[in-house]
Design a protein around this motif. Sequence first.
Motif, PDB file in Angstrom:
ATOM      1  N   VAL A 182       0.845  -1.201   0.000  1.00 25.00           N
ATOM      2  CA  VAL A 182       0.000   0.000   0.000  1.00 25.00           C
ATOM      3  C   VAL A 182       0.878   1.248   0.000  1.00 25.00           C
ATOM      4  N   ASP A 183       1.913   1.267   0.846  1.00 27.42           N
ATOM      5  CA  ASP A 183       2.835   2.413   0.921  1.00 27.42           C
ATOM      6  C   ASP A 183       3.542   2.652  -0.410  1.00 27.42           C
ATOM      7  N   GLU A 184       3.832   1.568  -1.125  1.00 28.38           N
ATOM      8  CA  GLU A 184       4.532   1.680  -2.408  1.00 28.38           C
ATOM      9  C   GLU A 184       3.599   2.070  -3.552  1.00 28.38           C
ATOM     10  N   GLY A 185       2.296   2.146  -3.265  1.00 27.59           N
ATOM     11  CA  GLY A 185       1.338   2.524  -4.294  1.00 27.59           C
ATOM     12  C   GLY A 185       0.905   1.376  -5.178  1.00 27.59           C
ATOM     13  N   LEU A 186       1.248   0.144  -4.791  1.00 28.32           N
ATOM     14  CA  LEU A 186       0.873  -1.016  -5.597  1.00 28.32           C
ATOM     15  C   LEU A 186      -0.584  -1.398  -5.352  1.00 28.32           C
ATOM     16  N   ILE A 187      -1.100  -1.047  -4.160  1.00 34.69           N
ATOM     17  CA  ILE A 187      -2.498  -1.288  -3.803  1.00 34.69           C
ATOM     18  C   ILE A 187      -3.074   0.043  -3.322  1.00 34.69           C
ATOM     19  N   ASP A 188      -4.282   0.359  -3.772  1.00 37.34           N
ATOM     20  CA  ASP A 188      -4.872   1.664  -3.446  1.00 37.34           C
ATOM     21  C   ASP A 188      -5.285   1.771  -1.976  1.00 37.34           C
ATOM     22  N   ARG A 189      -5.900   0.733  -1.433  1.00 35.96           N
ATOM     23  CA  ARG A 189      -6.386   0.774  -0.051  1.00 35.96           C
ATOM     24  C   ARG A 189      -5.967  -0.485   0.692  1.00 35.96           C
ATOM     25  N   ASP A 190      -5.916  -0.382   2.005  1.00 41.30           N
ATOM     26  CA  ASP A 190      -5.508  -1.508   2.844  1.00 41.30           C
ATOM     27  C   ASP A 190      -6.590  -2.591   2.828  1.00 41.30           C
TER      28      ASP A 190
END
Length: 310
Positions: free
Chosen positions: A90-98
Amino acid sequence: MVNQNDKNELFHVYYKRWVTVYKEGAIRKVTMAKYSMTHQWLEKLVPDLRVCHLSRLTYQRLLNDYATEHERQTTMDFHHQLKGAILDAVDEGLIDRDPTRKAIIKGKTPREKRPKYLNQFELHTLLTHLNLGSAINWDWLILLIAKTGMRFSEALALTPKDFDFTHQTLTINKTWDYKGDGGFLPTKNQSSNRKIQLDWQTVMQFSQMIKGLTEDTPIFIHGDGKVYNSTVNEILTRHCQKAGVPNISIHGLRHTHASLLLFAGVSIASVARRLGHASMTTTQKTYLHIIQELENKDVDLVMRSLSVLG
């Protein structure tokens, strides 16, 4: 700019790389093995799941599928091991939301567990059924753990050099890698390095038992150094059955030792030091039921003391 190929990476591939980068060499081998097992379950349950497709729904389905074969606590551990990697994604922007937010932890009905500890009478009865001959055997290890509250791996690593019979102490500064290929390993944490006071009877017994043994050689390890926890637990189970006491595990002897000390009025701080806990909080959490029982007795004692006043 986030690479689209990274988002499309298979989740189990991303997870394996994350474990290699952030965990390998930073955690103990036994903990690393748990992360490796989690990765194997990902390959089995979601072989085609891509990072970009991780959502609350897909993650919950993953947990549910895992929970069909595992108890709730095991599923919780699985969830925690995955969560660290997912939050980094998530922090890396690979997933939009947790996708782990508000995850529901399920699990199979727990199996009937062994009692965690024996009372003083039961322990005494068990110890009288041990075969304590003139040569070192597993019954001597059972006795020593019952008398000291050591961890199984700590007891396996004991050498004659660790005994100080003059001062009646036992030095704990290493463990034995019984889950791996054998050999000495560091203790679980810094607090696990400690000296345990021994009673005079144990001192007399072991001073005779280890006389003439090589100073730096483990007294309970022979041959290729391979020892299985299950082997000693089976021996302990047979003794419990013969003695007519509840079946407990080797680790249950550690709980028994701590429980008897607490019931005898030994402070939590002293018990924590003797067990090698990192903090008293660990001791309090582990033995909360006993501490609460003792507090109830304290209330009764206070009330009786106050009732005779005035």
